[in-house]
Design a protein around this motif. Structure first.
Motif, PDB file in Angstrom:
ATOM      1  N   LYS A 194       0.821  -1.208   0.000  1.00  0.00           N
ATOM      2  CA  LYS A 194       0.000   0.000   0.000  1.00  0.00           C
ATOM      3  C   LYS A 194       0.860   1.266   0.000  1.00  0.00           C
ATOM      4  O   LYS A 194       0.539   2.252  -0.674  1.00  0.00           O
ATOM      5  N   LEU A 195       1.950   1.254   0.754  1.00  0.00           N
ATOM      6  CA  LEU A 195       2.812   2.440   0.806  1.00  0.00           C
ATOM      7  C   LEU A 195       3.476   2.713  -0.543  1.00  0.00           C
ATOM      8  O   LEU A 195       3.620   3.870  -0.950  1.00  0.00           O
ATOM      9  N   THR A 196       3.885   1.651  -1.230  1.00  0.00           N
ATOM     10  CA  THR A 196       4.487   1.858  -2.554  1.00  0.00           C
ATOM     11  C   THR A 196       3.463   2.417  -3.535  1.00  0.00           C
ATOM     12  O   THR A 196       3.803   3.195  -4.431  1.00  0.00           O
ATOM     13  N   HIS A 197       2.213   2.028  -3.361  1.00  0.00           N
ATOM     14  CA  HIS A 197       1.154   2.536  -4.240  1.00  0.00           C
ATOM     15  C   HIS A 197       0.841   3.996  -3.929  1.00  0.00           C
ATOM     16  O   HIS A 197       0.660   4.816  -4.838  1.00  0.00           O
ATOM     17  N   TRP A 198       0.793   4.337  -2.646  1.00  0.00           N
ATOM     18  CA  TRP A 198       0.429   5.702  -2.252  1.00  0.00           C
ATOM     19  C   TRP A 198       1.581   6.693  -2.417  1.00  0.00           C
ATOM     20  O   TRP A 198       1.382   7.823  -2.847  1.00  0.00           O
ATOM     21  N   LEU A 199       2.781   6.266  -2.052  1.00  0.00           N
ATOM     22  CA  LEU A 199       3.911   7.196  -2.003  1.00  0.00           C
ATOM     23  C   LEU A 199       4.904   7.025  -3.147  1.00  0.00           C
ATOM     24  O   LEU A 199       5.565   7.989  -3.540  1.00  0.00           O
ATOM     25  N   GLY A 200       5.031   5.807  -3.645  1.00  0.00           N
ATOM     26  CA  GLY A 200       6.113   5.515  -4.575  1.00  0.00           C
ATOM     27  C   GLY A 200       7.331   5.022  -3.811  1.00  0.00           C
ATOM     28  O   GLY A 200       7.447   5.201  -2.591  1.00  0.00           O
ATOM     29  N   ILE A 201       8.261   4.414  -4.520  1.00  0.00           N
ATOM     30  CA  ILE A 201       9.413   3.769  -3.887  1.00  0.00           C
ATOM     31  C   ILE A 201      10.323   4.772  -3.174  1.00  0.00           C
ATOM     32  O   ILE A 201      10.661   4.611  -1.999  1.00  0.00           O
ATOM     33  N   LYS A 202      10.722   5.817  -3.869  1.00  0.00           N
ATOM     34  CA  LYS A 202      11.696   6.747  -3.288  1.00  0.00           C
ATOM     35  C   LYS A 202      11.124   7.490  -2.086  1.00  0.00           C
ATOM     36  O   LYS A 202      11.791   7.640  -1.052  1.00  0.00           O
ATOM     37  N   LYS A 203       9.890   7.966  -2.196  1.00  0.00           N
ATOM     38  CA  LYS A 203       9.278   8.681  -1.076  1.00  0.00           C
ATOM     39  C   LYS A 203       9.080   7.756   0.124  1.00  0.00           C
ATOM     40  O   LYS A 203       9.219   8.179   1.274  1.00  0.00           O
ATOM     41  N   MET A 204       8.750   6.491  -0.152  1.00  0.00           N
ATOM     42  CA  MET A 204       8.615   5.532   0.942  1.00  0.00           C
ATOM     43  C   MET A 204       9.959   5.343   1.647  1.00  0.00           C
ATOM     44  O   MET A 204      10.026   5.267   2.883  1.00  0.00           O
ATOM     45  N   TYR A 205      11.028   5.273   0.871  1.00  0.00           N
ATOM     46  CA  TYR A 205      12.375   5.138   1.423  1.00  0.00           C
ATOM     47  C   TYR A 205      12.709   6.340   2.305  1.00  0.00           C
ATOM     48  O   TYR A 205      13.157   6.204   3.452  1.00  0.00           O
ATOM     49  N   LEU A 206      12.460   7.535   1.784  1.00  0.00           N
ATOM     50  CA  LEU A 206      12.762   8.761   2.525  1.00  0.00           C
ATOM     51  C   LEU A 206      11.952   8.856   3.813  1.00  0.00           C
ATOM     52  O   LEU A 206      12.495   9.146   4.892  1.00  0.00           O
ATOM     53  N   LEU A 207      10.657   8.615   3.709  1.00  0.00           N
ATOM     54  CA  LEU A 207       9.774   8.753   4.866  1.00  0.00           C
ATOM     55  C   LEU A 207      10.173   7.804   5.986  1.00  0.00           C
ATOM     56  O   LEU A 207      10.242   8.200   7.161  1.00  0.00           O
ATOM     57  N   ASN A 208      10.473   6.567   5.640  1.00  0.00           N
ATOM     58  CA  ASN A 208      10.769   5.577   6.675  1.00  0.00           C
ATOM     59  C   ASN A 208      12.164   5.751   7.266  1.00  0.00           C
ATOM     60  O   ASN A 208      12.366   5.466   8.451  1.00  0.00           O
ATOM     61  N   LEU A 209      13.117   6.221   6.471  1.00  0.00           N
ATOM     62  CA  LEU A 209      14.420   6.552   7.046  1.00  0.00           C
ATOM     63  C   LEU A 209      14.289   7.701   8.044  1.00  0.00           C
ATOM     64  O   LEU A 209      14.877   7.670   9.135  1.00  0.00           O
ATOM     65  N   PHE A 210      13.519   8.708   7.669  1.00  0.00           N
ATOM     66  CA  PHE A 210      13.312   9.842   8.570  1.00  0.00           C
ATOM     67  C   PHE A 210      12.592   9.397   9.846  1.00  0.00           C
ATOM     68  O   PHE A 210      12.942   9.822  10.955  1.00  0.00           O
ATOM     69  N   MET A 211      11.608   8.514   9.692  1.00  0.00           N
ATOM     70  CA  MET A 211      10.887   8.006  10.855  1.00  0.00           C
ATOM     71  C   MET A 211      11.821   7.208  11.767  1.00  0.00           C
ATOM     72  O   MET A 211      11.752   7.315  12.998  1.00  0.00           O
TER      73      MET A 211
END
Length: 503
Positions: free
Chosen positions: A351-368
């Protein structure tokens, strides 16, 4: 009645399809997903099963209580060192040889390694065999085989299954090791005066070896066709497709053809030409690959470091800012945090890859991750035990989800950095970076945490304590900083969500 059952099955199938698949996503190559899933599962068990029985085993060899931890570190890190060294060669072989046959060979070697470790009777032998267990490079081969059968639309979900399997293995491994090792002490003499008495850790390793053999047999029946053969057009296809197919085959076989031509005409390549034409050189000179590998190494360091740092901090007495948890309490928190993810991690990542895309998912979760790492030691301030457990488990769940998302995103991005013919080499180098970080992280985090305890204020024996942020928070803040740096690096990765994969 039959129609009702059929309707229910169809509804369940549609529900599962909706949870896993996203619009425009290709169907997963399920046989390869299952093989990769099982491979990662059993390797996770191999890696984690020894954690529970190694301290007791080491003491049976006459090692003192004070040196047990150090010896355990040597044995534990030897597998990672073996994986690091093997990643280079195994990745290269994955590009040159039949991936299915290579995986079968790796599974056989892994089974041999498990049996050999089961008959360990000395520290040097344990270190050597544990090192050998990392040589087959199962993760590199399994991931290369799976991604060879995937496309850009389903790679993220396929890798989510892989990560979920490894997580399950890391949970099941200690349980298997703790339940089956030293069977004379557990099963009331059932195994007394048997081979398991002489070799007390043989039983759990025998179970793992049997799993490898069963997986080897199952893999042998799997139909495998390399990518360039799968895209071969039929006679009715358009001329453009045929040209694309021919170009793909030429690209994959280019290096072999060049070598044949050189031999035919008696030409010899210079050393520099040989190096520049190698897969290794092409991969490491790809700027995007290097940027992604750099962020992945930092992420791998912090993720591995946290796996050791959390138990260290949780078991530390409260005067030093810890929780004074017992081994059982630490195990329960980890288990409670991991079990839900076994079932939901794949869905979350899809679901996250669908909503955010791969790169944004990577960025968001690293920041988290950077935020959670920095905040983790402050949980010791919670006085209410129920709230303490709740926030610890929730924090661990956040860490596991973020680690899973980052792992998946990094692997998908790397798969799009290189030609499909060089996936094995790329993943070999990629996993080598992770293994190197994993080998360094435990000692680095352990040393920094031990030093930080000398700086905790209010402890009578700490005469020159520096206080915050160099107290018990230091190691966590250091990991948070490294994760934040990894986040910054990801900003420089070139990745188009709609790009076509390199073939």
């Amino acid at each position: 009645m039959a129609s009702i059952k059929t309707t229910m099955k169809q509804q369940i199938s549609n529900l599962v399809h909706g949870l896993i698949y996203k619009p425009g996503m290709s169907r997963l190559p399920w046989p390869f997903v299952v093989v990769a899933f099982c491979t990662e599962l059993v390797f996770g068990m191999t890696r984690a099963s020894a954690y529970t029985y190694l301290p007791k085993l080491i003491k049976t060899f006459g090692v003192s209580e004070t040196n047990t931890g150090k010896t355990m570190g040597y044995i534990g890190s030897s597998l990672v060192v073996g994986s690091f060294i093997a990643s280079f060669g195994v990745g290269y072989l994955a590009d040159r040889l039949n991936k299915k046959h290579l995986l079968m060979s790796s599974l056989f070697l892994a089974a041999v390694g498990s049996l050999a470790f089961g008959v360990t009777q000395s520290i040097p032998f344990a270190i050597f065999v544990r090192f050998f267990q990392g040589i087959p490079g199962l993760l590199v081969v399994a991931q290369s085989l799976l991604l060879d059968q995937c496309d850009t639309t389903n790679r993220s979900v396929a890798m989510a299954f892989v990560l979920a399997a490894f997580s399950v293995g890391m949970v099941l491994g200690p349980a298997i090791g703790g339940f089956l090792a030293f069977p004379d002490d557990i099963f009331n003499g059932i195994f007394k005066n048997t081979v398991f008495t002489e070799y007390p850790i043989l039983l759990p390793n025998l179970v793992i070896a049997v799993c490898y053999i069963a997986l080897l047999i199952g893999t042998s029946f799997m139909y495998y066709q390399p990518y360039y053969r799968r895209i071969a057009p039929s006679e009715a296809d358009e001329e453009a497709k045929e040209e694309a197919y021919v170009e793909t085959v030429k690209m994959i076989l280019q290096s072999d053809n060049e070598e044949d031509e050189d031999e035919k005409h008696g030409r010899k390549k210079s050393l520099s030409q040989t190096i520049k034409s190698s897969r290794f050189y092409k991969v490491i000179t790809d700027t995007n690959f290097l940027v992604c590998a750099s962020s992945y190494s930092l992420f791998g360091f912090t993720a591995t470091g946290f796996n050791q740092l959390y138990p260290l901090w949780a078991s530390t007495i409260k005067v030093y800012g810890g929780l004074n948890f017992t081994t059982q309490q630490i195990g329960k928190t980890l288990m409670y945090a991991c079990i839900p993810l076994i079932f939901f991690l794949v869905i979350i990542i899809s679901k996250l890859t669908h909503w955010l895309g791969i790169k944004k998912m990577y960025l968001l979760n690293l920041f988290m991750l950077s935020i959670v790492f920095a905040a983790f030691p402050f949980l010791s301030k919670i006085q209410n035990e129920s709230y303490l457990w709740l926030f610890i488990i929730l924090s661990l769940i956040l860490v596991r989800i973020s680690v899973g998302c980052c792992f998946t995103a990094a692997c998908v991005i790397v798969a799009n950095c290189v030609d499909r013919s060089m996936l094995g080499t790329a993943y070999g180098l990629f996993n080598a970076a992770l293994n190197l970080a994993s080998a360094l992280a435990p000692s680095a985090t352990g040393t920094s945490f031990s030093w930080s305890l000398l700086n905790v204020k209010g402890v009578p024996t700490n005469h020159h304590s520096l206080g915050f942020p160099f107290d018990q928070h230091f190691a966590f803040l250091l990991m948070a900083l490294m994760t934040f740096i990894a986040t910054i690096i990801v900003l420089f990765i070139r990745y188009d969500e709609d790009q076509k994969e390199k073939v």
